[in-house]
Design an enzyme around this catalytic site. Structure first.
Site, mmCIF file in Angstrom:
data_model
loop_
_atom_site.group_PDB
_atom_site.id
_atom_site.type_symbol
_atom_site.label_atom_id
_atom_site.label_comp_id
_atom_site.label_asym_id
_atom_site.label_seq_id
_atom_site.Cartn_x
_atom_site.Cartn_y
_atom_site.Cartn_z
ATOM 1 N N GLU A 10 0.790 -1.234 0.000
ATOM 2 C CA GLU A 10 0.000 0.000 0.000
ATOM 3 C C GLU A 10 0.820 1.280 0.000
ATOM 4 O O GLU A 10 0.293 2.328 -0.327
ATOM 5 C CB GLU A 10 -1.015 -0.003 1.148
ATOM 6 C CG GLU A 10 -0.419 0.141 2.515
ATOM 7 C CD GLU A 10 -1.453 0.619 3.531
ATOM 8 O OE1 GLU A 10 -1.360 0.195 4.671
ATOM 9 O OE2 GLU A 10 -2.337 1.427 3.171
ATOM 10 N N ALA A 11 2.089 1.204 0.360
ATOM 11 C CA ALA A 11 2.871 2.433 0.428
ATOM 12 C C ALA A 11 4.246 2.277 -0.207
ATOM 13 O O ALA A 11 4.802 1.195 -0.269
ATOM 14 C CB ALA A 11 3.021 2.871 1.881
ATOM 15 N N LYS A 42 18.361 14.703 5.923
ATOM 16 C CA LYS A 42 17.857 13.453 5.357
ATOM 17 C C LYS A 42 16.461 13.127 5.873
ATOM 18 O O LYS A 42 16.211 13.188 7.073
ATOM 19 C CB LYS A 42 18.803 12.304 5.707
ATOM 20 C CG LYS A 42 20.065 12.310 4.880
ATOM 21 C CD LYS A 42 20.945 11.154 5.289
ATOM 22 C CE LYS A 42 22.341 11.322 4.698
ATOM 23 N NZ LYS A 42 23.344 10.582 5.469
ATOM 24 N N ASP A 89 3.065 -5.513 13.155
ATOM 25 C CA ASP A 89 4.034 -6.164 12.257
ATOM 26 C C ASP A 89 5.422 -6.127 12.901
ATOM 27 O O ASP A 89 6.405 -5.731 12.280
ATOM 28 C CB ASP A 89 4.044 -5.438 10.909
ATOM 29 C CG ASP A 89 4.716 -6.266 9.804
ATOM 30 O OD1 ASP A 89 4.920 -7.473 10.012
ATOM 31 O OD2 ASP A 89 5.049 -5.683 8.761
#
Lengths: 213, 332
Positions: A7-8, A19, A119
């Site tokens: 999805e990303a 950065k 996750d």
């Protein structure tokens, strides 16, 4: 480009020598445009909110620099370091013990804020040159009172050690649980372990189903 | 007359009692099904079982007639062992045991979910798909890996088909496909709970919220549009994740909800992103049917996966990943 998930798209970029990491939730042509925009926007907001809350609760994760709501993109602090997955095995036992314990405390703090990562594997933990740990990728996270969702975090972590770091799994998890119970208490930790056993018994490729994002 | 093996399959997991006959040349010789229609709301398991018992003798003889064979030509008798409603399952199992004993032919217990997939593979010609199995009672995403159909995602509460059926019945327009037909006249989309967790989905919050909105004077057509778009998008998104994870190149839609035109459209659009091929079970095999049990029973018979009578108890909670798909290893 760092990662392309389902999805990303996560990319690294620089802005005035600063950065950054951008996480862009890509439009899905199969959804109605209104629905698609709503979902991407809501998930972006959710992830940003969780990270802000966790930061306040003392859980180390990248700081949010900017959120572009219209584009469903968040810009995050880039953390100079390595995926724990890639370096964990190279450390001496003493260091592994302390990383385990430290991660236990961090996950304990996250769980006391009622957040399940969703996750939690060694690929979603960054270690910097000073040995500091950071949790990343809260795309599947949830605010929850469900013991099972919290136990799934510990279960997934254990499974990722089992599959990728088998020789040090026991040492790591023993110290992880020490750190975890120093935050959440012995009784709660035992409940989590009980729930983990149950999840494992049901065992139906849970780990495979959650490993990608 | 067909050469090769012939298997009779009996389906009776829920509202359908079905008799199918399949041959080892890959032909379906008969597919006779009777559907019990409850007068109101959901299925009453005992009433359904009575319907099945009453319909069984006719179904059996019709199927034999359609195939033009006599019972003695059969090489095996397969039945749907589960998952499903106990009283319904027992009707099919009892008929199957009796026939197998009487004919002295092997009995084959078949997993109902596996059968939906196998008939799909047979009639669409796809080989190794990621499967979206969506029906009134089931919602799962599965693919073959390491001897079994592994479950990659499933509903955490009610099935997608059940969600849309109940919505249709409670709003008075009737079960699917009525909500989808009304949705075509919908104009305004209203956000509803969209619950995807990894590859799992949840529909009960969606149903409750949609029914609640009905009381807020939202146009029924708009609500139908909103609930179907939300449900199908959830399914397509989880399917996309499973496809990316398994790296397979085929998608197969099976089960009653595979008839949905809009769902197919969405899955097609998703598949194009990944260069995957989409296969849809044809309508006559989309719902529960005897042919799928016959065909799967035949595959099992060919690899010696038969069931001794004393182990032929029905299994109302028989998960798809509990069944070993041994024939897949042998390239069948």
């Amino acid at each position: 480009m760092i990662r392309i998930g389902a999805e990303a798209v996560v990319s690294k970029l620089e802005w005035n020598e600063f950065k950054l990491v951008s996480k862009h939730r890509v439009p899905k042509p199969y959804r109605m445009p209104e629905l698609d925009k709503w979902i991407r926007e809501r998930r972006t907001l959710h992830e940003a909110k969780i990270m802000v809350d966790l930061k306040k609760a003392g859980v180390p994760c990248p700081a949010i620099i900017l959120m572009d709501r219209d584009d469903s993109t968040i810009y995050l602090q880039f953390i100079e370091g390595s995926e724990l997955k890639k370096v964990l095995d190279s450390f001496p036992p003493k260091i592994i013990e302390s990383i385990g314990r430290n991660l236990g405390e961090i996950v304990g703090k996250m769980h006391s804020s009622r957040v399940a990562h969703g996750d939690l594997t060694t690929s979603n933990i960054i270690i910097d040159e000073h040995g500091r740990l950071y949790l990343i990728d809260f795309g599947l996270s949830a605010v929850t009172d469900d013991l099972e969702e919290l136990a799934v975090d510990v279960h997934l972590l254990d499974r990722s050690l089992e599959s990728a770091h088998y020789p040090i799994r026991e040492l790591f998890m023993k110290n992880f649980l020490r750190g975890y119970s120093s935050i959440l208490g012995r009784e709660f930790t035992l409940k989590i372990l009980e729930k983990m056993k149950e999840i494992r018994r049901r065992g139906r490729y849970v780990e495979e189903r959650r490993r990608r994002s | 007359m067909e050469g090769g093996l012939l298997v009779l399959g009996i389906e009776s997991t829920a509202h359908t009692i079905g008799f199918g006959i399949a041959s080892s040349s890959g032909k379906i010789l008969a597919n006779v099904n009777y559907v019990y229609r409850p007068r109101d709301g959901g299925i009453h398991p005992r009433e359904a079982a009575q319907h099945h018992s009453a319909a069984a003798p006719t179904g059996l003889s019709e199927a034999l007639k359609e195939a033009g064979i006599s019972p003695r030509d059969l090489d095996g008798v397969a039945f749907s062992a589960g998952p499903g409603m106990g009283p319904c399952l027992r009707v099919g199992a009892t008929v199957a045991r009796t026939l197998a004993l009487r004919l002295g032919k092997p009995l084959v217990a078949v997993n109902h979910g596996v059968a939906h997939i196998e008939i799909g593979r047979l009639v669409t010609g796809c080989r190794d798909p990621v499967v979206l199995y969506v029906a009134g009672g089931n919602t799962l995403i599965t693919a073959y890996m390491d001897r079994r159909y592994r479950i990659f995602g499933e509903t955490l509460d009610i099935a997608a088909g059940n969600c849309l059926d109940v919505f249709g019945v409670k709003t008075g327009i009737g079960p699917m496909p009525a909500p989808e037909e009304y949705a075509r006249r919908g104009e305004k989309f209203h956000p509803l709970p969209y619950r995807v967790k990894g590859m799992d989905v949840s529909f009960s919050g969606l149903l409750t919220a949609a029914l609640r909105m009905l009381k807020d004077d939202v146009r029924l057509e708009d609500l139908c549009l909103s609930i179907t778009e939300t449900a199908y998008s959830m399914l397509t998104e989880t399917l996309e994740r499973a496809l990316a994870f398994t790296e397979k190149r085929e998608i197969l839609l099976v089960g009653g909800l595979a008839r949905s035109r809009r769902l197919k459209e969405m899955v097609d659009a998703m598949a194009r992103l990944h260069g995957a091929e989409v296969y849809v079970i044809p309508p006559e095999y989309a719902g529960d049917n005897g042919a799928m049990i016959a065909w799967t029973g035949l595959l099992q018979l060919m690899v010696g996966q038969v069931t001794p009578i004393e182990q032929s108890r029905v299994r109302p909670r028989y998960r798809i990943d509990e069944a070993e798909a041994v024939w897949r290893e042998r390239g069948l």
